[in-house]
Design an enzyme around this catalytic site. Structure first.
Site, short mmCIF file in Angstrom:
data_model
loop_
_atom_site.label_atom_id
_atom_site.label_comp_id
_atom_site.label_asym_id
_atom_site.label_seq_id
_atom_site.Cartn_x
_atom_site.Cartn_y
_atom_site.Cartn_z
N LYS A 27 0.83 -1.21 0.00
CA LYS A 27 0.00 0.00 0.00
C LYS A 27 0.87 1.26 0.00
CE LYS A 27 -3.60 2.49 2.54
NZ LYS A 27 -4.56 2.49 3.68
N GLY B 121 -5.00 -1.71 5.03
CA GLY B 121 -4.23 -2.85 4.53
C GLY B 121 -4.90 -4.18 4.84
N ARG B 122 -5.37 -4.34 6.09
CA ARG B 122 -5.95 -5.62 6.51
C ARG B 122 -7.37 -5.80 6.00
NH1 ARG B 122 -4.57 -2.17 10.35
NH2 ARG B 122 -6.17 -1.24 11.72
N GLU C 170 -4.69 -6.16 14.86
CA GLU C 170 -4.13 -4.88 14.41
C GLU C 170 -5.21 -3.79 14.45
OE1 GLU C 170 -2.18 -3.91 10.31
OE2 GLU C 170 -0.56 -4.62 11.62
N HIS D 192 -4.64 -32.13 18.22
CA HIS D 192 -3.42 -32.92 18.51
C HIS D 192 -2.26 -32.02 18.90
CE1 HIS D 192 -5.30 -36.60 16.95
NE2 HIS D 192 -5.93 -35.77 16.14
N LYS E 189 9.48 0.16 13.28
CA LYS E 189 10.03 0.61 11.99
C LYS E 189 10.98 1.78 12.20
CE LYS E 189 5.86 -0.64 9.36
NZ LYS E 189 4.73 -0.12 8.53
N GLU F 233 10.69 -4.62 4.20
CA GLU F 233 10.74 -6.06 3.92
C GLU F 233 10.35 -6.34 2.46
OE1 GLU F 233 9.19 -4.47 6.38
OE2 GLU F 233 8.94 -5.73 8.16
O1 F6P Z 1 1.87 -4.22 9.93
C1 F6P Z 1 1.91 -2.90 9.58
C2 F6P Z 1 1.43 -2.72 8.17
O2 F6P Z 1 1.37 -1.37 7.87
C3 F6P Z 1 0.07 -3.37 7.92
O3 F6P Z 1 -0.99 -2.60 8.40
C4 F6P Z 1 0.12 -3.53 6.44
O4 F6P Z 1 -0.86 -4.42 5.97
C5 F6P Z 1 1.54 -4.05 6.25
O5 F6P Z 1 2.31 -3.36 7.24
C6 F6P Z 1 2.12 -3.85 4.88
O6 F6P Z 1 2.07 -2.49 4.54
P1 F6P Z 1 2.22 -2.10 2.97
O7 F6P Z 1 1.07 -2.75 2.26
O8 F6P Z 1 2.18 -0.63 2.94
O9 F6P Z 1 3.52 -2.67 2.50
#
Ligand code: F6P
Length: 528
Positions: free
Chosen positions: A206, A267-268, A353, A384, A518, A212
């Site tokens: 987003k 995002g979620r 979240e 299990h 972060k 990452e």
């Molecule tokens: O976990 C933090 C967060 O901002 C989430 O809310 C989001 O889904 C994820 O990191 C990835 O963010 P992006 O889609 O901006 O890479």
């Protein structure tokens, strides 16, 4: 602007607390009540909720509904639907409903939003179908065979979960892979064995700033180049999904391969947006539209059903009863369908979240418990692994069992599929019953005695082999694991989370808690 009322100051909250302080019959007794099963059931779309194994009676159930009314939960739901900036700390609307309701003639969010959604959806699905149908070509002219999606959190969990859940709809022409973790082995174990000439990399982010994901994206781009994809042809092998189109462009993605979405999509809550591109590539545009339609059906139900018939609200109220009045610190998501293996992880982010907060919307610290620890996984595997604790441990862990009634494994695939299905559903029903009813000392002793055990051993072992029971659970049934029903199921939980936040008086749609880590990572990186 209405004055904020802390939940525990509400008359309905206080009457619920009074009820919680009263002794209540054990579930094994409550379940003997005539008509209980009929009284505590709800349906919406093709989903059916059996909440007869919750530790409530009709009085408590009506008090919970009164709490929803006093909290104006459904009024707040309509404010969300019309695009109020309910994500107040980010001054944003929250309109994931618009992503699946763009065909509505007079949407509460307005035609302009629907037009934007329709445009991106049309373009995205056309692109997706070239992969689903096997007509997309790489730089050599060979058909594309693999899509590697790079994303994390809400940019990964939804499409990853849904791609497995909808395996029955999977294209024979393309394999969809998901990598979220920057550990090199995560990407290496996915890319090894793939052909760069027939692979598309989709960068889903987003913000397009997530370290990452950018680490993965740079590494995958290098893999494509080292694998023989010429720089000039890279554009056919990289796509991007983001609300930051400028950053995706700067990364070098061709404009026609960038699919945008908006800041009013959390995002979620984004699987319905272009974040769902890899899912659409795997299941095709028709199935993706059915997925959207199932969610829209649940939206319509949520926005129109009265308090006593509202399935998302019921889940929320039962969760509040267990969390705030029975003091259960966690909540277990337990699907009994292998294809829903990743559903608990998806709901874990959505719930924790959103409602893992301790500041009220008025800026004051909360005085009540808020979001529970949400965990889970496939139910039968859990039997299990951790069900021992749920049966005989010290925590009362409310469970959401999720079951699929129809068996739809391709018959040529496995001739004994019906037997598999019988075993799976038998276990779901047995576990829900065992957790509710338990087995007291008397019945345990009788059972051991009936098995021929000596009285001395009966006396010695009964304390270790009795079950307190009284563990509350919901069973959510769907007739089949279809795109439509999965859409409804996800929307059901999205709205449950919303309702709980509305009752607790917290913000569900920001996530400031993820920022400090972060920030510290960046500071450490710069040597500060
Ligand atoms: O976990 C933090 C967060 O901002 C989430 O809310 C989001 O889904 C994820 O990191 C990835 O963010 P992006 O889609 O901006 O890479």
């Amino acid at each position: 602007m209405t004055t904020f009322v802390p939940p525990q100051q509400r008359a309905t909250w206080q009457s619920l607390q009074a009820s919680a302080n009263q002794p209540m019959a054990h579930l094994r007794e409550l379940l003997k009540e005539p008509q209980r099963a009929e009284r505590f059931q709800l349906s919406a779309g093709h989903l059916h909720l059996d909440f007869s194994r919750q530790r409530i009676d009709t009085h408590i159930w009506s008090q919970l509904q009164a709490l929803a009314t006093e909290s104006d939960v459904l009024g707040q739901a309509h404010a969300m639907a019309r695009g109020d900036a309910i994500n107040a700390t980010e001054a944003r609307a929250v309109l994931h409903m618009a992503l699946r309701g763009a065909n509505q003639p007079t949407p509460p969010w307005g035609q302009a939003i629907s037009a934007q959604v329709t445009d991106v959806l049309k373009r995205m699905l056309a692109f997706a179908d070239t992969f689903y149908n096997g007509t997309a070509k790489g730089h050599t002219g060979e058909a594309m065979t693999d899509v590697v999606t790079l994303g994390i959190g809400g940019s990964d969990l939804g499409p990853r979960m849904a791609a497995q859940a909808l395996a029955a709809n999977a294209s024979p022409h393309v394999r969809v892979h998901f990598v979220s973790n920057p550990d090199a082995w995560a990407l290496h174990s996915t890319l090894r064995g793939l052909n760069p000439a027939t692979t598309l990399v989709v960068v889903s982010s987003k913000t397009f700033t997530t370290q990452e994901t950018l680490t993965l994206a740079n590494s995958a781009r290098r893999w494509l180049l080292d694998g023989g994809v010429p720089e000039r042809a890279l554009g056919a092998h990289v796509a991007a999904v983001s609300a930051a189109v400028d950053k995706a462009t700067a990364f070098g993605v061709l404009p026609e391969n960038i699919f945008g979405f908006w800041d009013w999509v959390g995002g979620r809550y984004s699987v319905w947006s272009a974040i769902g591109l890899p899912l659409a590539m795997g299941i095709g545009s028709q199935a993706f539209r059915e997925f959207l339609a199932g969610a829209e059906t649940m939206d319509q139900h949520f926005l129109s059903a009265p308090v006593d018939q509202n399935m998302p609200l019921a889940l929320a109220l039962l969760g509040v009863w267990n969390r705030n009045f029975l003091n259960c610190p966690t909540h277990l998501i337990s699907p009994y369908a292998w294809r829903l293996e990743k559903f608990a992880s998806f709901i874990q982010q959505m719930d924790m979240e959103s409602n893992g907060k301790s500041t009220r919307v008025d800026g004051e610290p909360v005085d009540t418990a808020t979001g529970p620890i949400v965990w889970g996984g496939l139910g039968i595997d859990g039997q299990h692994a951790y069900f021992q604790l749920i049966h005989q441990g010290q925590h009362t862990v409310p469970v959401d069992f999720i079951g699929v009634t129809q068996e739809d494994t391709p018959s040529h695939g496995l001739p004994m599929a019906a037997e598999h299905h019988r075993v799976v559903l038998l276990n779901l029903n047995a576990q829900a019953h065992a957790l509710a009813c338990g087995r007291d000392a008397h019945d345990t002793a009788e059972s051991l005695r009936a098995g021929g055990m000596s009285e001395a051993d009966v006396a010695r072992l009964t304390p270790h082999r009795q079950f307190r029971g009284n563990v509350p659970s919901n069973v959510i049934w769907m007739d089949a694991l279809t795109p439509y029903n999965l859409g409804s199921l996800i929307a059901l939980y999205e709205h449950k989370v919303f309702c709980q936040a509305a009752i607790w008086g917290i913000h569900a749609f920001d996530q400031w808690g993820v920022e400090l880590g972060k920030t510290m990572a960046k500071a450490m990186e710069s040597g500060a």
